[in-house]
Design a protein around this motif. Structure first.
Motif, PDB file in Angstrom:
ATOM      1  N   THR A 194      -6.464  12.928  -3.392  1.00  0.00           N
ATOM      2  CA  THR A 194      -7.082  13.279  -4.667  1.00  0.00           C
ATOM      3  C   THR A 194      -7.383  12.123  -5.612  1.00  0.00           C
ATOM      4  O   THR A 194      -8.106  12.317  -6.590  1.00  0.00           O
ATOM      5  N   ALA A 195      -6.832  10.935  -5.382  1.00  0.00           N
ATOM      6  CA  ALA A 195      -7.106   9.814  -6.287  1.00  0.00           C
ATOM      7  C   ALA A 195      -6.743   8.507  -5.600  1.00  0.00           C
ATOM      8  O   ALA A 195      -6.021   8.480  -4.600  1.00  0.00           O
ATOM      9  N   LEU A 196      -7.227   7.415  -6.197  1.00  0.00           N
ATOM     10  CA  LEU A 196      -7.017   6.072  -5.655  1.00  0.00           C
ATOM     11  C   LEU A 196      -6.974   5.098  -6.822  1.00  0.00           C
ATOM     12  O   LEU A 196      -7.796   5.191  -7.742  1.00  0.00           O
ATOM     13  N   GLY A 197      -6.015   4.172  -6.794  1.00  0.00           N
ATOM     14  CA  GLY A 197      -5.948   3.215  -7.886  1.00  0.00           C
ATOM     15  C   GLY A 197      -5.119   1.994  -7.557  1.00  0.00           C
ATOM     16  O   GLY A 197      -4.601   1.848  -6.444  1.00  0.00           O
ATOM     17  N   ARG A 227       2.582  -5.057  -9.353  1.00  0.00           N
ATOM     18  CA  ARG A 227       1.238  -5.248  -9.926  1.00  0.00           C
ATOM     19  C   ARG A 227       0.272  -5.626  -8.794  1.00  0.00           C
ATOM     20  O   ARG A 227       0.578  -6.473  -7.972  1.00  0.00           O
ATOM     21  N   GLY A 228      -0.868  -4.965  -8.746  1.00  0.00           N
ATOM     22  CA  GLY A 228      -1.873  -5.240  -7.728  1.00  0.00           C
ATOM     23  C   GLY A 228      -1.743  -4.396  -6.470  1.00  0.00           C
ATOM     24  O   GLY A 228      -2.653  -4.384  -5.644  1.00  0.00           O
ATOM     25  N   ASP A 229      -0.612  -3.698  -6.305  1.00  0.00           N
ATOM     26  CA  ASP A 229      -0.472  -2.796  -5.164  1.00  0.00           C
ATOM     27  C   ASP A 229      -1.508  -1.678  -5.285  1.00  0.00           C
ATOM     28  O   ASP A 229      -1.880  -1.274  -6.396  1.00  0.00           O
ATOM     29  N   LEU A 230      -1.947  -1.174  -4.152  1.00  0.00           N
ATOM     30  CA  LEU A 230      -2.912  -0.079  -4.137  1.00  0.00           C
ATOM     31  C   LEU A 230      -2.201   1.232  -3.822  1.00  0.00           C
ATOM     32  O   LEU A 230      -1.289   1.267  -2.992  1.00  0.00           O
ATOM     33  N   VAL A 231      -2.635   2.288  -4.493  1.00  0.00           N
ATOM     34  CA  VAL A 231      -1.982   3.587  -4.402  1.00  0.00           C
ATOM     35  C   VAL A 231      -3.024   4.675  -4.171  1.00  0.00           C
ATOM     36  O   VAL A 231      -4.040   4.731  -4.871  1.00  0.00           O
ATOM     37  N   ALA A 232      -2.759   5.528  -3.183  1.00  0.00           N
ATOM     38  CA  ALA A 232      -3.552   6.732  -2.970  1.00  0.00           C
ATOM     39  C   ALA A 232      -2.667   7.921  -3.309  1.00  0.00           C
ATOM     40  O   ALA A 232      -1.440   7.841  -3.209  1.00  0.00           O
ATOM     41  N   TYR A 234       0.856  -1.197   0.000  1.00  0.00           N
ATOM     42  CA  TYR A 234       0.000   0.000   0.000  1.00  0.00           C
ATOM     43  C   TYR A 234       0.883   1.235   0.000  1.00  0.00           C
ATOM     44  O   TYR A 234       1.845   1.314   0.761  1.00  0.00           O
ATOM     45  N   TRP A 235       0.513   2.198  -0.819  1.00  0.00           N
ATOM     46  CA  TRP A 235       1.366   3.365  -1.043  1.00  0.00           C
ATOM     47  C   TRP A 235       0.553   4.648  -1.034  1.00  0.00           C
ATOM     48  O   TRP A 235      -0.619   4.665  -1.421  1.00  0.00           O
ATOM     49  N   VAL A 236       1.236   5.745  -0.672  1.00  0.00           N
ATOM     50  CA  VAL A 236       0.709   7.090  -0.882  1.00  0.00           C
ATOM     51  C   VAL A 236       1.763   7.824  -1.703  1.00  0.00           C
ATOM     52  O   VAL A 236       2.939   7.864  -1.322  1.00  0.00           O
ATOM     53  N   ILE A 237       1.352   8.364  -2.827  1.00  0.00           N
ATOM     54  CA  ILE A 237       2.243   9.136  -3.689  1.00  0.00           C
ATOM     55  C   ILE A 237       1.854  10.605  -3.561  1.00  0.00           C
ATOM     56  O   ILE A 237       0.681  10.959  -3.683  1.00  0.00           O
TER      57      ILE A 237
END
Length: 151
Positions: free
Chosen positions: A66-69, A43-48, A9-12
């Motif tokens: 501002t976004a999620l993917g 691949r498959g990791d989630l990013v906010a 899980y990540w926040v960019i």
């Protein structure tokens, strides 16, 4: 073991204008176009996405999620924008979410250890977070789109 067992899980941290370009094009780029930290995403990791400002170089404060993917590829790829701009990107499948201010969530986020200096963790650009912290962020973003469509 499935990909969900190894999901990270990540926040960019990236300006809103760049987030919107990415949502439109199905990609993200970070670290001013370098691939170093983008390689950590799988691949498959989630990013906010957290946007401190509406645009790169702007003095206006935004401080919103501002976004999620979800990461949809295996490796960074390079694009040719111009002769001197060739950034690295990752393909992202974006969800439809709303935007939410970060400040009300700060007390709920374990990676923020000093509420007076809450912005420091976001300065890394690409921040790995726990599933619990990501759940707080993702829940707020998903809830924001639900409220926007029913209002």
């Amino acid at each position: 073991m499935t990909h969900l067992d190894t999901r990270r899980y990540w926040v960019i941290t990236i300006s809103l204008d760049h987030v919107l370009l990415g949502v439109e094009g199905g990609f993200t780029q970070a670290d001013h176009g370098r691939d170093t930290r983008l390689r950590a995403l799988g691949r498959g990791d989630l990013v906010a996405f957290y946007s401190p400002r509406p645009a790169l170089g702007s003095q206006v404060t935004l401080q919103q999620l501002t976004a999620l993917g979800e990461v949809a590829d295996d490796e960074p790829y390079r694009v040719h924008v111009s002769d001197d701009v060739r950034p690295w990107r990752r393909r992202i499948t974006f969800e439809e979410v709303g935007r939410v201010p970060i400040r009300p969530l700060i007390p709920l986020l374990g990676f923020v250890t000093d509420e007076q200096r809450w912005g420091l963790p976001f300065r890394s650009g690409v921040l790995e977070v726990t599933a619990g912290d990501f759940g707080v962020v993702a829940g707020a973003l998903r809830d924001a789109v639900t409220h926007a469509t029913t209002a």
